[in-house]
Design a protein around this motif. Structure first.
Motif, PDB file in Angstrom:
ATOM      1  N   UNK A   1     -26.650 -23.596 -14.642  1.00 19.98           N
ATOM      2  CA  UNK A   1     -28.091 -23.450 -14.404  1.00 19.98           C
ATOM      3  C   UNK A   1     -28.710 -22.467 -15.387  1.00 19.98           C
ATOM      4  N   UNK A   2     -28.031 -21.326 -15.506  1.00 11.92           N
ATOM      5  CA  UNK A   2     -28.583 -20.281 -16.333  1.00 11.92           C
ATOM      6  C   UNK A   2     -28.698 -20.737 -17.782  1.00 11.92           C
ATOM      7  N   UNK A   3     -27.660 -21.420 -18.224  1.00 14.36           N
ATOM      8  CA  UNK A   3     -27.621 -21.878 -19.607  1.00 14.36           C
ATOM      9  C   UNK A   3     -28.777 -22.830 -19.869  1.00 14.36           C
ATOM     10  N   UNK A   4     -29.013 -23.707 -18.885  1.00 19.20           N
ATOM     11  CA  UNK A   4     -30.074 -24.687 -19.019  1.00 19.20           C
ATOM     12  C   UNK A   4     -31.429 -23.980 -19.126  1.00 19.20           C
ATOM     13  N   UNK A   5     -31.649 -23.016 -18.241  1.00 22.20           N
ATOM     14  CA  UNK A   5     -32.903 -22.279 -18.287  1.00 22.20           C
ATOM     15  C   UNK A   5     -33.083 -21.577 -19.631  1.00 22.20           C
TER      16      UNK A   5
ATOM     17  N   UNK B   1     -15.073 -12.245 -18.780  1.00 26.93           N
ATOM     18  CA  UNK B   1     -15.375 -13.368 -17.888  1.00 26.93           C
ATOM     19  C   UNK B   1     -16.885 -13.594 -17.812  1.00 26.93           C
ATOM     20  N   UNK B   2     -17.643 -12.498 -17.695  1.00 24.23           N
ATOM     21  CA  UNK B   2     -19.109 -12.617 -17.661  1.00 24.23           C
ATOM     22  C   UNK B   2     -19.646 -13.169 -18.975  1.00 24.23           C
ATOM     23  N   UNK B   3     -19.091 -12.681 -20.063  1.00 25.57           N
ATOM     24  CA  UNK B   3     -19.538 -13.125 -21.382  1.00 25.57           C
ATOM     25  C   UNK B   3     -19.248 -14.613 -21.561  1.00 25.57           C
ATOM     26  N   UNK B   4     -18.034 -15.035 -21.206  1.00 25.65           N
ATOM     27  CA  UNK B   4     -17.658 -16.438 -21.359  1.00 25.65           C
ATOM     28  C   UNK B   4     -18.521 -17.338 -20.490  1.00 25.65           C
ATOM     29  N   UNK B   5     -18.855 -16.841 -19.309  1.00 25.98           N
ATOM     30  CA  UNK B   5     -19.728 -17.593 -18.417  1.00 25.98           C
ATOM     31  C   UNK B   5     -21.089 -17.787 -19.082  1.00 25.98           C
ATOM     32  N   UNK B   6     -21.598 -16.706 -19.656  1.00 22.09           N
ATOM     33  CA  UNK B   6     -22.906 -16.786 -20.292  1.00 22.09           C
ATOM     34  C   UNK B   6     -22.885 -17.670 -21.536  1.00 22.09           C
ATOM     35  N   UNK B   7     -21.781 -17.633 -22.262  1.00 23.37           N
ATOM     36  CA  UNK B   7     -21.669 -18.450 -23.475  1.00 23.37           C
ATOM     37  C   UNK B   7     -21.303 -19.894 -23.150  1.00 23.37           C
ATOM     38  N   UNK B   8     -20.988 -20.157 -21.870  1.00 18.38           N
ATOM     39  CA  UNK B   8     -20.662 -21.509 -21.470  1.00 18.38           C
ATOM     40  C   UNK B   8     -19.242 -21.928 -21.817  1.00 18.38           C
ATOM     41  N   UNK B   9     -18.351 -20.947 -22.050  1.00 23.20           N
ATOM     42  CA  UNK B   9     -16.945 -21.274 -22.286  1.00 23.20           C
ATOM     43  C   UNK B   9     -16.301 -21.596 -20.955  1.00 23.20           C
ATOM     44  N   UNK B  10     -15.734 -22.787 -20.835  1.00 19.80           N
ATOM     45  CA  UNK B  10     -15.121 -23.187 -19.576  1.00 19.80           C
ATOM     46  C   UNK B  10     -13.681 -22.709 -19.511  1.00 19.80           C
TER      47      UNK B  10
ATOM     48  N   UNK C   1     -30.605 -34.023 -29.745  1.00 19.64           N
ATOM     49  CA  UNK C   1     -31.221 -33.723 -28.463  1.00 19.64           C
ATOM     50  C   UNK C   1     -31.025 -32.234 -28.175  1.00 19.64           C
ATOM     51  N   UNK C   2     -32.134 -31.529 -27.936  1.00 20.43           N
ATOM     52  CA  UNK C   2     -32.024 -30.090 -27.741  1.00 20.43           C
ATOM     53  C   UNK C   2     -31.299 -29.721 -26.457  1.00 20.43           C
ATOM     54  N   UNK C   3     -31.028 -30.668 -25.590  1.00 20.42           N
ATOM     55  CA  UNK C   3     -30.391 -30.319 -24.329  1.00 20.42           C
ATOM     56  C   UNK C   3     -28.875 -30.235 -24.461  1.00 20.42           C
ATOM     57  N   UNK C   4     -28.353 -30.729 -25.556  1.00 20.47           N
ATOM     58  CA  UNK C   4     -26.902 -30.706 -25.686  1.00 20.47           C
ATOM     59  C   UNK C   4     -26.445 -29.448 -26.403  1.00 20.47           C
ATOM     60  N   UNK C   5     -25.565 -28.726 -25.763  1.00 23.92           N
ATOM     61  CA  UNK C   5     -25.089 -27.479 -26.317  1.00 23.92           C
ATOM     62  C   UNK C   5     -24.270 -27.706 -27.597  1.00 23.92           C
TER      63      UNK C   5
ATOM     64  N   UNK D   1     -20.232 -19.333 -34.110  1.00 21.13           N
ATOM     65  CA  UNK D   1     -21.409 -18.611 -33.629  1.00 21.13           C
ATOM     66  C   UNK D   1     -22.416 -19.480 -32.862  1.00 21.13           C
ATOM     67  N   UNK D   2     -23.027 -18.879 -31.872  1.00 22.84           N
ATOM     68  CA  UNK D   2     -24.136 -19.496 -31.139  1.00 22.84           C
ATOM     69  C   UNK D   2     -25.398 -19.311 -32.002  1.00 22.84           C
ATOM     70  N   UNK D   3     -26.515 -19.928 -31.637  1.00 22.22           N
ATOM     71  CA  UNK D   3     -27.753 -19.695 -32.409  1.00 22.22           C
ATOM     72  C   UNK D   3     -28.099 -18.206 -32.508  1.00 22.22           C
TER      73      UNK D   3
END
Ligand code: ACO
Ligand code: ZN
Length: 223
Positions: free
Chosen positions: A1-5, A89-98, A144-148, A209-211
């Motif tokens: 959810x957070x990533x999407x927002x 763990x928090x960082x990976x969650x935020x970066x979307x690493x599963x 598509x901007x929705x795809x990570x 790297x992320x954006x």
């Protein structure tokens, strides 16, 4: 959810009803019960994770007016390793690493930026590497901007270049960004990674790297 927002915000659109929590930094829709529940869960976990009580034996490698940088090595006491694992763990969650990667392997060096409010507000995880591939000028245009995945599809050179230190993660707490915390973490890394020498920006490499990460790295390496 957070990533999407986050992606919605990144696209520069106004998301009606989106709120950012002033303590945990999560962006959510306050009127949506599912979102609110997710926020409550994230909120507690996050604040618990970044709490830093101070350690008897801590390796302070830099001090600033607004905080300090503590270095954690893989053979450090378990309370230090546990804190690094919680933060990662928090960082990976935020970066979307599963995927759960082996935490703190032998040669990993973790730098934590501790704020004067006794919270971990920045984290840099580095490891020795032998070579890296330069990111070529511009990313491929995302369909598509929705795809990570699209956001990460930078084109890399296929010619390896020698490097010494790889940054596998760099993260700053959302509410503390643009205060040069990441810059100070990388400066400190360059100074401490190898005893007795200051690494040049050519000797360090950012992995996948992320954006945000790319904007920071580009700016950092040019200045
Ligand atoms: N947009 C444009 N420029 C930026 C951005 C950005 N989002 N972030 C940093 N910069 C540039 C700016 O020029 C900035 O200087 P200025 O503020 O004087 O203009 C300069 O980089 C230095 O920035 P810092 O303040 O040191 O960076 P910050 O502490 O905000 O942290 C970071 C940057 C770590 C990328 C942060 O935005 C973050 O945690 N993002 C989410 C996690 C993430 O994506 N991490 C990178 C993953 S890639 C990897 O780990 C290898
Ligand atoms: Zn919150």
């Amino acid at each position: 959810k957070e990533t999407k927002d986050q992606l919605v915000i990144d696209a520069g659109q106004k998301h009606f009803g989106a709120t950012m929590c002033k303590s945990c930094g999560m962006i959510y829709t306050a009127s949506n019960p599912e979102d609110e529940l997710q926020h409550v869960q994230h909120h507690h976990r996050f604040l618990e994770g970044i709490k830093y009580a101070g350690w008897k034996k801590e390796r302070v490698v830099a001090e600033f007016w607004d905080g300090k940088i503590v270095l954690v090595l893989s053979h450090d006491p378990s309370y230090a390793i546990r804190k690094v694992e919680d933060v990662q763990e928090l960082v990976d969650y935020e970066l979307g690493f599963q995927q759960v990667v082996p935490r703190c392997p032998n040669r990993t060096k973790t730098f934590l930026f501790i704020s004067d409010e006794k919270k971990v507000v920045g984290c840099l995880i580095a490891e020795p590497i032998k070579q890296a591939f330069r990111v070529l000028s511009e990313p491929t245009v995302p369909e598509s901007p929705s795809s990570k995945e699209c956001h990460r599809a930078w084109q890399c050179s296929d010619v390896p270049e020698p490097a010494i230190c790889g940054i596998s993660r760099i993260w700053v707490f959302r509410l503390k960004r643009r205060k040069r915390i990441a810059r100070r973490l990388v400066d400190t890394l360059r100074n401490c990674f190898m005893f007795g020498c200051f690494l040049s920006t050519n000797e360090i490499a950012f992995s996948d790297p992320t954006p945000d990460g790319k904007l920071f790295a580009t700016k950092y390496c040019n200045t």
